[in-house]
Design an enzyme around this catalytic site. Structure first.
Site, short mmCIF file in Angstrom:
data_model
loop_
_atom_site.label_atom_id
_atom_site.label_comp_id
_atom_site.label_asym_id
_atom_site.label_seq_id
_atom_site.Cartn_x
_atom_site.Cartn_y
_atom_site.Cartn_z
N SER A 1 0.84 -1.31 -0.09
CA SER A 1 -0.09 -0.05 0.04
C SER A 1 0.74 1.36 -0.13
CB SER A 1 -0.91 0.12 1.33
OG SER A 1 -0.19 0.01 2.25
N ASP B 1 -1.08 -1.62 -4.22
CA ASP B 1 -2.43 -1.66 -3.67
C ASP B 1 -2.99 -0.19 -3.68
OD1 ASP B 1 -4.79 -2.89 -2.84
OD2 ASP B 1 -4.18 -2.85 -0.86
N ASP C 1 -6.74 3.64 -8.26
CA ASP C 1 -8.07 3.62 -7.36
C ASP C 1 -8.40 5.04 -7.72
OD1 ASP C 1 -10.38 3.85 -5.94
OD2 ASP C 1 -8.95 2.86 -4.16
N GLU D 1 -10.81 0.09 -10.30
CA GLU D 1 -11.61 -0.03 -9.58
C GLU D 1 -12.90 0.88 -9.87
OE1 GLU D 1 -13.22 0.57 -4.67
OE2 GLU D 1 -11.20 -0.37 -5.31
N GLY E 1 -11.24 -2.85 6.78
CA GLY E 1 -11.25 -2.70 8.41
C GLY E 1 -11.88 -4.27 8.79
N GLY F 1 -11.45 -5.60 0.50
CA GLY F 1 -12.22 -5.53 2.02
C GLY F 1 -12.76 -6.89 2.16
N ALA F 2 -11.92 -8.23 1.71
CA ALA F 2 -12.32 -9.39 1.80
C ALA F 2 -11.70 -10.39 3.35
CB ALA F 2 -12.03 -10.19 0.56
N SER F 3 -10.96 -9.82 4.10
CA SER F 3 -10.36 -10.59 5.16
C SER F 3 -11.48 -11.50 5.89
CB SER F 3 -9.76 -9.46 5.94
OG SER F 3 -8.38 -9.24 5.62
#
Length: 304
Positions: A49, A81, A103, A133, A178, A208-210
């Protein structure tokens, strides 16, 4: 071995599996991820990031990842990222990143298209892949935040890809950044995903897929991590998303929590120890366990 994002994700798209994009902040994160991928023979995307670049330095992150790629037989992509700063994106392209994300999803369609086309032009001249995105992911993490989720419009997605020439597209189907993604069980809009996959037939990305698995959250809370009502995207939802076209899945929060929980536990149990190697080794081991679990869920085991 070093690889482009496009080469890894095009293969995943044909094989209908997903590849993990795992964020790194230091050496221990990278070692854990590469060890997991070596063990399970999985390709991998090492995500950096803008916050990680500011913290660790571009040279350090590049050299570490290049060294890791040279010492493994699995394909390794070095990826930027959530690139929002055009100067950072340019530097990554010129310094040897093999994939970058532009992004511009927080802008209107026309400005998103304009900025994405600019990055595609720069990147493709250097054989660097581009992720873009459309729609917005909720929540906040690192330097990325959005007040609300705006689902990706399938019609606009077709137009966007046609006009920009991006190699992969991050779609918004209800996830958020988050640890507090949902009030309870994950609620993803699979109808939107199915339609986008049907019409685009290209690598799609889920941010956002943790997972925030219960055992990891419980461990973290036991040793003092304040997570509140933490809920992630469960394994069943992830597998369904992969089935319907997701080929790249970002994971950052799970790794941070694993690192923090393991460090806190070790220091609590060994208050007299100040050897950083002993303090950080358990964190590296726990991150590796998390990554190996994710690889199995994504279906990329044995795909290297």
């Amino acid at each position: 071995m070093l690889a482009t994002g496009k080469s890894i994700l095009d293969k995943a798209n044909r094989g209908r599996y997903a590849v993990g994009a795992f964020n790194i902040n230091n050496m221990e994160f990278l070692q854990a991820i590469i060890n997991a991928c070596d063990n399970l023979k999985s390709p991998v995307i090492i995500a950096t990031s803008q916050g990680a670049i500011k913290y660790a330095g571009m040279d350090y992150l590049k050299c570490m990842t290049y060294t890791a790629a040279e010492n493994t037989k699995v394909p390794v992509c070095l990826h930027l990222d959530h690139g929002t700063d055009m100067e950072v994106i340019k530097k990554c392209i010129n310094m040897g990143w093999t994939s970058v994300m532009i992004d511009a999803s927080h802008y209107d369609l026309e400005k998103n298209v304009k900025l994405t086309k600019k990055v595609v032009s720069m990147a493709h001249n250097k054989n660097v892949s581009v992720e873009a995105e459309l729609g917005t992911i909720g929540g906040k993490e690192d330097q990325v935040s959005a007040r609300k989720i705006i689902y990706t419009d399938p019609d606009k997605a077709v137009e966007f890809v046609d006009r920009t020439g991006c190699d992969s597209l991050a779609v918004a189907i209800g996830t958020s950044h988050g640890p507090n993604k949902f009030a309870g069980k994950a609620k993803l809009n699979f109808d939107v995903l199915k339609e986008i996959d049907r019409r685009l037939k290209m690598p799609l990305v889920l941010h956002g897929a943790s997972g925030l698995p219960k055992d990891l959250v419980s461990l973290a809370k036991k040793w003092g991590v304040k997570l509140g009502n933490a809920h992630g995207v469960d394994d069943t939802s992830i597998r369904k998303a992969v089935k319907h076209g997701i080929n790249k899945i970002n994971t950052d929060t799970d790794l941070r929590i694993a690192f923090d929980a393991a460090v806190r536990k070790y220091l609590k149990q060994n208050p007299a120890d100040f050897d950083p190697r002993k303090i950080l080794a358990p964190a590296r081991d726990l991150i590796q366990q998390v990554v190996e679990h994710r690889i199995r869920v994504f279906g990329s085991k044995g795909k290297a």
